[in-house]
Design a protein around this motif. Structure first.
Motif, PDB file in Angstrom:
ATOM      1  N   SER A 191      -0.931  -5.500  -1.623  1.00 13.18           N
ATOM      2  CA  SER A 191      -1.486  -4.145  -1.571  1.00 13.18           C
ATOM      3  C   SER A 191      -2.935  -4.138  -2.024  1.00 13.18           C
ATOM      4  O   SER A 191      -3.336  -4.921  -2.894  1.00 13.18           O
ATOM      5  CB  SER A 191      -0.679  -3.202  -2.478  1.00 13.18           C
ATOM      6  OG  SER A 191       0.638  -3.080  -2.032  1.00 13.18           O
TER       7      SER A 191
ATOM      8  N   THR B  81       4.328  -9.897  -7.813  1.00 17.69           N
ATOM      9  CA  THR B  81       3.338  -9.984  -6.748  1.00 17.69           C
ATOM     10  C   THR B  81       3.658 -11.147  -5.831  1.00 17.69           C
ATOM     11  O   THR B  81       3.899 -12.265  -6.294  1.00 17.69           O
ATOM     12  CB  THR B  81       1.915 -10.152  -7.325  1.00 17.69           C
ATOM     13  OG1 THR B  81       1.604  -8.969  -8.080  1.00 17.69           O
ATOM     14  CG2 THR B  81       0.896 -10.322  -6.230  1.00 17.69           C
TER      15      THR B  81
ATOM     16  N   ASN C   7       0.819  -1.218   0.000  1.00 17.67           N
ATOM     17  CA  ASN C   7       0.000   0.000   0.000  1.00 17.67           C
ATOM     18  C   ASN C   7       0.858   1.276   0.000  1.00 17.67           C
ATOM     19  O   ASN C   7       0.718   2.138   0.862  1.00 17.67           O
ATOM     20  CB  ASN C   7      -0.983   0.007   1.175  1.00 17.67           C
ATOM     21  CG  ASN C   7      -2.103  -0.989   0.972  1.00 17.67           C
ATOM     22  OD1 ASN C   7      -2.349  -1.476  -0.133  1.00 17.67           O
ATOM     23  ND2 ASN C   7      -2.799  -1.317   2.050  1.00 17.67           N
TER      24      ASN C   7
ATOM     25  N   VAL D 240       7.265  -5.187 -11.876  1.00 20.08           N
ATOM     26  CA  VAL D 240       6.415  -5.426 -10.702  1.00 20.08           C
ATOM     27  C   VAL D 240       6.110  -6.907 -10.575  1.00 20.08           C
ATOM     28  O   VAL D 240       5.640  -7.548 -11.518  1.00 20.08           O
ATOM     29  CB  VAL D 240       5.106  -4.603 -10.776  1.00 20.08           C
ATOM     30  CG1 VAL D 240       4.234  -4.886  -9.559  1.00 20.08           C
ATOM     31  CG2 VAL D 240       5.410  -3.113 -10.874  1.00 20.08           C
TER      32      VAL D 240
ATOM     33  N   THR E 173      -0.730   0.635  -5.816  1.00 21.23           N
ATOM     34  CA  THR E 173       0.722   0.452  -5.801  1.00 21.23           C
ATOM     35  C   THR E 173       1.213  -0.177  -7.104  1.00 21.23           C
ATOM     36  O   THR E 173       2.172   0.297  -7.706  1.00 21.23           O
ATOM     37  CB  THR E 173       1.152  -0.412  -4.594  1.00 21.23           C
ATOM     38  OG1 THR E 173       0.822   0.283  -3.393  1.00 21.23           O
ATOM     39  CG2 THR E 173       2.634  -0.708  -4.620  1.00 21.23           C
ATOM     40  N   VAL E 174       0.547  -1.232  -7.551  1.00 20.68           N
ATOM     41  CA  VAL E 174       0.994  -1.953  -8.750  1.00 20.68           C
ATOM     42  C   VAL E 174       0.953  -1.042  -9.977  1.00 20.68           C
ATOM     43  O   VAL E 174       1.947  -0.915 -10.698  1.00 20.68           O
ATOM     44  CB  VAL E 174       0.141  -3.224  -8.982  1.00 20.68           C
ATOM     45  CG1 VAL E 174       0.432  -3.832 -10.344  1.00 20.68           C
ATOM     46  CG2 VAL E 174       0.400  -4.240  -7.883  1.00 20.68           C
TER      47      VAL E 174
ATOM     48  N   ASN F 102       5.028  -6.235  -4.974  1.00 22.35           N
ATOM     49  CA  ASN F 102       3.746  -5.911  -4.376  1.00 22.35           C
ATOM     50  C   ASN F 102       3.411  -6.997  -3.360  1.00 22.35           C
ATOM     51  O   ASN F 102       3.283  -8.162  -3.700  1.00 22.35           O
ATOM     52  CB  ASN F 102       2.678  -5.844  -5.474  1.00 22.35           C
ATOM     53  CG  ASN F 102       1.287  -5.741  -4.896  1.00 22.35           C
ATOM     54  OD1 ASN F 102       1.053  -4.980  -3.976  1.00 22.35           O
ATOM     55  ND2 ASN F 102       0.373  -6.532  -5.438  1.00 22.35           N
ATOM     56  N   ASN F 103       3.262  -6.601  -2.106  1.00 23.01           N
ATOM     57  CA  ASN F 103       3.024  -7.561  -1.029  1.00 23.01           C
ATOM     58  C   ASN F 103       1.599  -7.410  -0.498  1.00 23.01           C
ATOM     59  O   ASN F 103       1.380  -6.902   0.591  1.00 23.01           O
ATOM     60  CB  ASN F 103       4.060  -7.375   0.072  1.00 23.01           C
ATOM     61  CG  ASN F 103       4.171  -8.542   1.029  1.00 23.01           C
ATOM     62  OD1 ASN F 103       4.530  -8.368   2.170  1.00 23.01           O
ATOM     63  ND2 ASN F 103       3.860  -9.746   0.571  1.00 23.01           N
TER      64      ASN F 103
END
Length: 193
Positions: free
Chosen positions: A38, A55, A12, A53, A42-43, A35-36
């Motif tokens: 989010s 995930t 986020n 990017v 964000t992505v 991306n954790n």
């Protein structure tokens, strides 16, 4: 010239991620945002800013870092240096050149960008973070003779040295694990304020 990859774990960080990416020096060959889980933009913002990017659905700082390393492991051309940087703009990405300089100029293996008290903005670290940092670095000094003063997330390490550490932590113990393993493997290290 050394090849540098940056790994940015992000949860986020829609409001800051594009600014972080934009201020990373052009000497970096790939910016990898992980991306954790989010739930914001964000992505999209990271992709629009030009980052690769990935995930990672498992929540945890270590999970995100390991996902970035898995990506690098699949590349034909491996980097010489990997830099870890947070996506919230808590550090200044343009200082990456200062963080990697000891590796490039003095053959240091591992560098931590330290959040020194005199340079730290008021409220940027909670009292618990300050105490945890002090405790962890004091114990490393006591047991290993370490000279670490911080567990800062802004760090650079030679890729081969990083692989030799065989990192495993999936959560927020990632930074401590890296520093302890660097001590045990007798890596040459330093800190940069």
């Amino acid at each position: 010239m050394a090849t540098i990859n940056v790994i940015i774990p992000a949860f986020n960080e829609a409001d800051s991620i594009a600014k972080v990416i934009a201020e990373i020096p052009a000497s970096v060959s790939e910016i990898i945002v992980v991306n954790n889980a989010s739930t914001d933009d964000t992505v999209a913002n990271a992709e629009n800013a030009g980052a690769t990017v990935l995930t990672e659905t498992q929540k945890g700082y270590g999970y995100a870092c390991l996902k970035g390393l898995d990506h690098i492991a699949l590349k034909t051309d491996k980097p010489d240096i990997v830099v870890f940087l947070d996506g919230d703009y808590s550090d200044y990405p343009e200082e990456l050149t200062k963080i990697v300089a000891p590796i490039l100029e003095d053959n240091i293996d591992f560098v931590i960008g330290t959040r020194t008290k005199k340079l730290r903005e008021n409220g940027s670290m909670t009292p618990q973070q300050v105490f945890g940092n002090w405790l962890a670095t004091s114990l490393m000094k006591l047991f290993f003779g370490a000279k670490f003063t911080d567990l800062g997330p802004f760090r650079a390490i030679k890729y081969d040295a990083l692989l030799a550490l065989e990192m495993e932590d999936k959560t927020y113990g990632w930074t401590v694990e890296m520093q302890l393993k660097a001590l045990k493997r007798k890596l040459r290290y330093t800190e940069v304020p």
